[in-house]
Design a protein around this motif. Structure first.
Motif, PDB file in Angstrom:
ATOM      1  N   TRP A 182      -3.878 106.312  54.200  1.00  0.00           N
ATOM      2  CA  TRP A 182      -3.897 106.255  55.461  1.00  0.00           C
ATOM      3  C   TRP A 182      -4.498 107.535  55.961  1.00  0.00           C
ATOM      4  O   TRP A 182      -4.158 108.255  56.742  1.00  0.00           O
ATOM      5  CB  TRP A 182      -2.555 106.171  56.339  1.00  0.00           C
TER       6      TRP A 182
ATOM      7  N   ASP B  61      -6.167 111.509  55.140  1.00  0.00           N
ATOM      8  CA  ASP B  61      -6.077 112.935  54.458  1.00  0.00           C
ATOM      9  C   ASP B  61      -5.642 112.980  53.112  1.00  0.00           C
ATOM     10  O   ASP B  61      -4.773 113.496  52.333  1.00  0.00           O
ATOM     11  CB  ASP B  61      -4.478 113.218  55.244  1.00  0.00           C
TER      12      ASP B  61
ATOM     13  N   ASN C  56     -11.957 112.703  65.049  1.00  0.00           N
ATOM     14  CA  ASN C  56     -10.366 112.617  64.669  1.00  0.00           C
ATOM     15  C   ASN C  56     -10.296 113.069  63.065  1.00  0.00           C
ATOM     16  O   ASN C  56      -9.235 113.237  62.891  1.00  0.00           O
ATOM     17  CB  ASN C  56     -10.035 111.109  64.822  1.00  0.00           C
ATOM     18  N   ALA C  57     -11.281 113.124  62.351  1.00  0.00           N
ATOM     19  CA  ALA C  57     -11.268 113.341  60.946  1.00  0.00           C
ATOM     20  C   ALA C  57     -11.000 114.894  60.886  1.00  0.00           C
ATOM     21  O   ALA C  57     -11.394 115.863  61.814  1.00  0.00           O
ATOM     22  CB  ALA C  57     -12.470 113.045  60.183  1.00  0.00           C
TER      23      ALA C  57
ATOM     24  N   ILE D  30       0.483 104.191  69.020  1.00  0.00           N
ATOM     25  CA  ILE D  30      -0.364 104.273  67.897  1.00  0.00           C
ATOM     26  C   ILE D  30      -0.434 105.633  67.332  1.00  0.00           C
ATOM     27  O   ILE D  30      -0.387 106.003  66.204  1.00  0.00           O
ATOM     28  CB  ILE D  30      -1.791 103.825  68.163  1.00  0.00           C
ATOM     29  N   GLY D  31       0.005 106.506  68.198  1.00  0.00           N
ATOM     30  CA  GLY D  31      -0.230 108.015  67.835  1.00  0.00           C
ATOM     31  C   GLY D  31      -1.607 108.616  67.419  1.00  0.00           C
ATOM     32  O   GLY D  31      -1.807 108.937  66.406  1.00  0.00           O
ATOM     33  N   THR D  32      -2.601 108.254  68.534  1.00  0.00           N
ATOM     34  CA  THR D  32      -3.923 108.550  68.039  1.00  0.00           C
ATOM     35  C   THR D  32      -3.974 110.091  68.094  1.00  0.00           C
ATOM     36  O   THR D  32      -3.175 110.825  68.407  1.00  0.00           O
ATOM     37  CB  THR D  32      -4.955 107.911  69.126  1.00  0.00           C
ATOM     38  N   THR D  33      -5.191 110.521  67.489  1.00  0.00           N
ATOM     39  CA  THR D  33      -5.594 111.968  67.712  1.00  0.00           C
ATOM     40  C   THR D  33      -5.765 112.448  69.133  1.00  0.00           C
ATOM     41  O   THR D  33      -6.203 113.579  69.296  1.00  0.00           O
ATOM     42  CB  THR D  33      -6.727 112.225  66.677  1.00  0.00           C
TER      43      THR D  33
ATOM     44  N   GLN E  81     -11.086 109.239  57.437  1.00  0.00           N
ATOM     45  CA  GLN E  81      -9.828 108.515  57.548  1.00  0.00           C
ATOM     46  C   GLN E  81      -9.337 107.549  56.369  1.00  0.00           C
ATOM     47  O   GLN E  81     -10.052 107.903  55.132  1.00  0.00           O
ATOM     48  CB  GLN E  81      -9.595 107.386  58.778  1.00  0.00           C
TER      49      GLN E  81
ATOM     50  N   VAL F 209      -4.246 101.445  63.596  1.00  0.00           N
ATOM     51  CA  VAL F 209      -5.328 101.606  62.729  1.00  0.00           C
ATOM     52  C   VAL F 209      -6.399 102.846  63.602  1.00  0.00           C
ATOM     53  O   VAL F 209      -6.244 102.999  64.866  1.00  0.00           O
ATOM     54  CB  VAL F 209      -6.135 100.522  62.342  1.00  0.00           C
ATOM     55  N   THR F 210      -7.510 103.081  63.159  1.00  0.00           N
ATOM     56  CA  THR F 210      -8.442 103.699  63.698  1.00  0.00           C
ATOM     57  C   THR F 210      -9.336 102.726  64.213  1.00  0.00           C
ATOM     58  O   THR F 210      -9.254 101.396  63.974  1.00  0.00           O
ATOM     59  CB  THR F 210      -9.267 104.863  62.998  1.00  0.00           C
TER      60      THR F 210
ATOM     61  N   VAL G 166       0.099 109.654  59.531  1.00  0.00           N
ATOM     62  CA  VAL G 166       0.123 110.267  60.749  1.00  0.00           C
ATOM     63  C   VAL G 166       0.043 109.330  61.767  1.00  0.00           C
ATOM     64  O   VAL G 166      -0.661 108.427  61.681  1.00  0.00           O
ATOM     65  CB  VAL G 166      -0.800 111.471  61.078  1.00  0.00           C
TER      66      VAL G 166
ATOM     67  N   ARG H  87       0.076 117.779  63.774  1.00  0.00           N
ATOM     68  CA  ARG H  87       1.118 117.188  63.563  1.00  0.00           C
ATOM     69  C   ARG H  87       1.611 117.125  62.091  1.00  0.00           C
ATOM     70  O   ARG H  87       1.005 116.951  61.127  1.00  0.00           O
ATOM     71  CB  ARG H  87       0.791 115.653  64.116  1.00  0.00           C
TER      72      ARG H  87
HETATM   73  P1  IMP Z   1      -7.697 107.551  66.386  1.00  0.00           P
HETATM   74  O1  IMP Z   1      -8.667 107.444  65.050  1.00  0.00           O
HETATM   75  O2  IMP Z   1      -7.430 108.906  67.006  1.00  0.00           O
HETATM   76  O3  IMP Z   1      -7.761 106.643  67.530  1.00  0.00           O
HETATM   77  O4  IMP Z   1      -6.105 107.309  65.840  1.00  0.00           O
HETATM   78  C1  IMP Z   1      -5.492 106.147  65.299  1.00  0.00           C
HETATM   79  C2  IMP Z   1      -4.856 106.293  64.169  1.00  0.00           C
HETATM   80  O5  IMP Z   1      -5.489 106.889  62.999  1.00  0.00           O
HETATM   81  C3  IMP Z   1      -3.721 107.379  64.691  1.00  0.00           C
HETATM   82  O6  IMP Z   1      -2.543 106.792  63.539  1.00  0.00           O
HETATM   83  C4  IMP Z   1      -4.189 108.386  63.693  1.00  0.00           C
HETATM   84  O7  IMP Z   1      -3.081 109.208  63.485  1.00  0.00           O
HETATM   85  C5  IMP Z   1      -4.932 107.953  62.519  1.00  0.00           C
HETATM   86  N1  IMP Z   1      -6.110 108.913  62.002  1.00  0.00           N
HETATM   87  C6  IMP Z   1      -7.186 108.970  62.811  1.00  0.00           C
HETATM   88  N2  IMP Z   1      -7.976 110.061  62.154  1.00  0.00           N
HETATM   89  C7  IMP Z   1      -7.049 110.449  61.039  1.00  0.00           C
HETATM   90  C8  IMP Z   1      -7.259 111.437  59.931  1.00  0.00           C
HETATM   91  O8  IMP Z   1      -8.512 111.962  59.912  1.00  0.00           O
HETATM   92  N3  IMP Z   1      -6.323 111.381  59.084  1.00  0.00           N
HETATM   93  C9  IMP Z   1      -5.138 110.725  59.160  1.00  0.00           C
HETATM   94  N4  IMP Z   1      -5.156 109.757  60.378  1.00  0.00           N
HETATM   95  C10 IMP Z   1      -5.994 109.517  61.047  1.00  0.00           C
END
Ligand code: IMP
Length: 433
Positions: free
Chosen positions: A11, A13, A38-39, A127-130, A226, A240-241, A275, A305
């Protein structure tokens, strides 16, 4: 003449940035092709830690071109901050960075929408996005009417385009949020004009550049962001992302056809982290989970986080290794498990009393999946200073071998710490090309 991909198989990292940095010297070009700010890719060299979000990890190696491809959603102010930080750390950025004019731009309304929408999934779980505006930006890209690509920032119509989108977004945000969100079209336009000027020297048609490069026999390294379990089509949807973060996304996001890709390296941690929300069958909500988090410094590079931690899940990784066309594995963070007397590996799931090795397509099934564990003895010895696999404790070697067997791919790289030096190549030499 070769394209190699580095793909996270869990997932996210998985320490992909470290591996990319190590392999870069064998390549001419490093390409980021999906995701955005987000990365968080951390590269440690000596006493210096570099944190990268949108710039490829190849930037730390002189003479290598770094391309941000069309599939990335680019956040200009974060990109500029990242550039300034690298420059202040003595990393040159002249003639080694290209940004695709086709890449979509994350704008302030995307960030506002991310904050509202993250709470609204069908499951009721966040979802807990970034909160970096990634999902809303990709949604506008696919929707087309309200999208802005990097090349659009340089067009005469940009101001009008922003005004039109802001009017529409204000209404959408009221509908989604229940109250107005302040967006000032004039201010956003002025701000982004300044960003556009700063980024202009780097903006180019990277698709044409990469197609010329592969035909000229240049060596390309594709850096996934990701992990494959976060892939929008093949991951643990909806948790998911919004991009194709498994191996299947490389061509679409970069513009380089699959025929040029000759090697795929799957990156895994010796355990699992996640995460944000969503099912995680091997999660450890106990002292062992806390121990792994502290020893592995498992806190988000982008958001800070705490990461959820658990045992290695071979069902999930076998699935993502096949999905991503993985040839070899790079096993990271082996040093983190060194104090544990026993270590579990999930070798199957039990769902409604039935044992299975198939990774479920629906999160409801994954939520009900009970991990079937195989327990291996720990090695209880610090391995962070070891540089040859021959010197590894037998229990650590047995653990590596079992992971390789279960996933069905050889382990070619073992990482025992964040520093470049703390890396062991099973065949003695780096494995890039
Ligand atoms: P988003 O990409 O910000 O929309 O987040 C969607 C999901 O992907 C969430 O659960 C985030 O924690 C996870 N996520 C996004 N980017 C990363 C990353 O680089 N590492 C780990 N989890 C990520």
């Amino acid at each position: 003449m070769a394209g190699t991909c580095v793909i996270g198989l869990q997932w996210g990292d998985e320490a992909k940035g470290k591996l990319v940095d190590l392999l870069t010297a064998q390549f001419d070009i490093v390409v980021r092709y999906q995701g955005g700010a987000n990365a968080g890719h951390t590269v440690v060299s000596g006493d210096t830690t570099y944190k990268l979000h949108q710039i490829p990890s190849g930037v730390l190696t002189p003479g290598v071109m770094n391309v941000v491809g069309p599939g990335v959603v680019l956040n200009p102010p974060v990109m500029i901050q990242e550039m300034d930080r690298l420059l202040s750390q003595g990393v040159p950025l002249e003639d080694n960075l290209m940004l695709s004019d086709r890449a979509h731009v994350v704008l302030p309304w995307h960030i506002a929408e991310d904050q509202v929408l993250d709470k609204n999934t069908a499951d009721g779980e966040s979802i807990g996005t970034t909160l970096r505006g990634i999902g809303p930006c990709y949604r506008d890209k696919v929707g087309r009417s309200y999208a802005v690509r990097l090349g659009d920032l340089y067009r005469d119509t940009f101001q009008q385009h922003v005004e039109r989108i802001v009017e529409a977004k204000k209404e959408v945000l009221v509908m989604q949020n229940g109250h107005a969100v302040s967006l000032d079209a004039r201010k956003i336009f002025e701000e982004f004009r300044i960003y556009a000027d700063r980024l202009q020297p780097y903006v180019a048609d990277t698709t044409a550049y990469l197609l010329d490069a592969v035909e000229a026999g240049k060596r390309l390294l594709f850096e996934g962001a990701q992990g494959a379990l976060l892939d929008v089509d093949h991951g643990t949807y909806p948790f998911v992302t919004s991009s194709n973060s498994s191996g299947v996304g490389v061509s679409a996001g970069s513009g380089v056809p699959g025929r040029w890709i000759h090697k795929v390296i799957g990156v895994i941690k010796a355990y699992t982290t996640r995460v944000g929300g969503g099912p995680f069958p091997t999660e450890l909500k106990d002292d062992i989970g806390n121990h792994i988090r502290e020893r592995g410094r498992e806190y988000g590079t982008t958001t800070g986080r705490p990461r959820r931690c658990g045992w290695f899940d071979a069902v999930a990784v076998r699935y993502t290794a096949r999905l991503s066309g993985v040839d070899v594995l790079s096993l990271m963070m082996m040093d983190v498990l060194c104090e544990l007397p026993e270590i579990n590996i999930c070798v199957a799931y039990e769902i409604d009393g039935k044992r299975t090795n198939v990774f479920p397509s629906h999160t409801d099934d994954l939520r009900r999946a009970k991990p079937v564990y195989e327990t291996l003895p720990g090695w209880q010895q610090d391995v962070s200073q070891l540089r040859r696999l021959e010197d590894f404790p037998p229990n650590a070697l047995a653990y590596i071998q079992r992971i390789s067997q279960l996933v069905g791919r050889p382990v070619e790289v073992v990482s025992v710490g964040p520093d470049r030096q703390q890396t062991i190549f099973a065949h003695g030499a780096p494995v890039g090309v």
